[in-house]
Design an enzyme around this catalytic site. Structure first.
Site, short mmCIF file in Angstrom:
data_model
loop_
_atom_site.label_atom_id
_atom_site.label_comp_id
_atom_site.label_asym_id
_atom_site.label_seq_id
_atom_site.Cartn_x
_atom_site.Cartn_y
_atom_site.Cartn_z
CE LYS A 9 38.78 42.26 43.79
NZ LYS A 9 39.73 41.57 42.88
CE1 TYR A 49 36.79 37.00 41.85
CE2 TYR A 49 37.27 36.67 44.17
CZ TYR A 49 37.09 37.52 43.09
OH TYR A 49 37.20 38.89 43.25
CG PHE A 57 44.79 34.19 38.93
CD1 PHE A 57 43.53 34.41 39.44
CD2 PHE A 57 44.95 34.18 37.54
CE1 PHE A 57 42.43 34.62 38.61
CE2 PHE A 57 43.86 34.38 36.70
CZ PHE A 57 42.60 34.60 37.24
NE ARG A 85 33.69 44.44 33.02
CZ ARG A 85 34.43 43.56 33.69
NH1 ARG A 85 34.06 43.18 34.90
NH2 ARG A 85 35.52 43.07 33.16
CB THR A 91 41.72 43.21 35.56
OG1 THR A 91 40.44 43.00 34.94
CG2 THR A 91 41.90 42.22 36.69
NE ARG A 102 39.48 46.38 39.33
CZ ARG A 102 38.80 45.54 38.54
NH1 ARG A 102 38.77 45.74 37.24
NH2 ARG A 102 38.19 44.51 39.05
CG ASN A 112 41.83 44.09 41.29
OD1 ASN A 112 41.32 43.67 42.31
ND2 ASN A 112 41.49 43.65 40.09
CG HIS A 115 34.44 41.49 41.83
ND1 HIS A 115 35.00 40.69 40.85
CD2 HIS A 115 33.10 41.24 41.80
CE1 HIS A 115 34.04 39.97 40.29
NE2 HIS A 115 32.88 40.28 40.85
CD GLU A 126 30.12 38.25 40.27
OE1 GLU A 126 31.10 37.69 39.77
OE2 GLU A 126 30.00 39.50 40.30
P1 CMP Z 1 38.17 40.50 39.84
O1 CMP Z 1 37.43 41.53 39.06
O2 CMP Z 1 37.85 40.35 41.27
O3 CMP Z 1 37.96 39.09 39.13
C1 CMP Z 1 38.89 38.05 39.21
C2 CMP Z 1 40.16 38.49 39.85
O4 CMP Z 1 41.26 37.66 39.61
C3 CMP Z 1 40.56 39.83 39.26
O5 CMP Z 1 39.70 40.83 39.73
C4 CMP Z 1 42.00 39.93 39.70
O6 CMP Z 1 42.12 40.49 41.00
C5 CMP Z 1 42.40 38.48 39.73
N1 CMP Z 1 43.30 38.16 38.61
C6 CMP Z 1 43.02 38.17 37.32
N2 CMP Z 1 44.10 37.83 36.59
C7 CMP Z 1 45.09 37.63 37.48
C8 CMP Z 1 46.45 37.27 37.36
N3 CMP Z 1 47.01 37.06 36.16
N4 CMP Z 1 47.16 37.14 38.48
C9 CMP Z 1 46.60 37.35 39.70
N5 CMP Z 1 45.31 37.69 39.88
C10 CMP Z 1 44.57 37.84 38.77
#
Ligand code: CMP
Length: 137
Positions: A9, A49, A57, A85, A91, A102, A112, A115, A126
């Protein structure tokens, strides 16, 4: 063999951690099948997304994902989706296990560092969203 889709990211690229993350990807046994540096537009991030469109968010996430270049990857390994993962960790970096990407490189649930696809159908969508067949060698 299975393929999954991964992103290093914008936070990790900006903080010059991409090289370390790529080294960890290789050390974990993944084969890189495609890779591209790309600065996503807001629309491209929103399309990627789209499943999160109704989440509170969504706006912040897509702003962040289009804030600077990221690295798009197709990774191959046995059980690649689950393995990636596990390599990334939870996450929320604050809840991620020690030694995960992460935990080591993420700074918040939004920023984070990486992805990864969460299921075979998601991986197919994707990978197809960003890579044409010819690019997946
Ligand atoms: P990612 O694996 O890229 O998939 C969706 C993304 O949304 C996730 O990683 C986080 O970076 C983001 N995300 C998920 N939950 C939240 C949250 N509660 N607040 C902000 N960002 C979030």
């Amino acid at each position: 063999m299975e393929r999954t889709f991964a992103i290093i990211k914008p936070d990790a690229v900006a903080s010059r951690k991409a090289g370390q993350i790529l080294a960890r990807i290789e050390a974990a046994g993944f084969t890189v099948r495609a890779m591209r540096l790309q600065h996503l537009t807001k629309k491209e991030a929103e399309g990627f997304y789209a499943v999160h469109r109704e989440r509170p968010f969504f706006g912040g996430l897509t702003d962040f994902m289009s804030s600077g270049p990221c690295i798009l990857l197709a990774l191959e390994k046995q059980d690649a989706i689950k393995a990636w993962r596990t390599t990334m960790g939870a996450t929320d970096p604050a809840k991620a296990d020690a030694g995960t990407l992460r935990k080591d490189f993420g700074t918040s649930i939004e920023r984070n560092a990486t992805h990864g696809s969460d299921a075979p159908e998601t991986a197919a969508f994707e990978l197809g969203y960003f890579f044409r067949g010819m690019e997946l060698i």
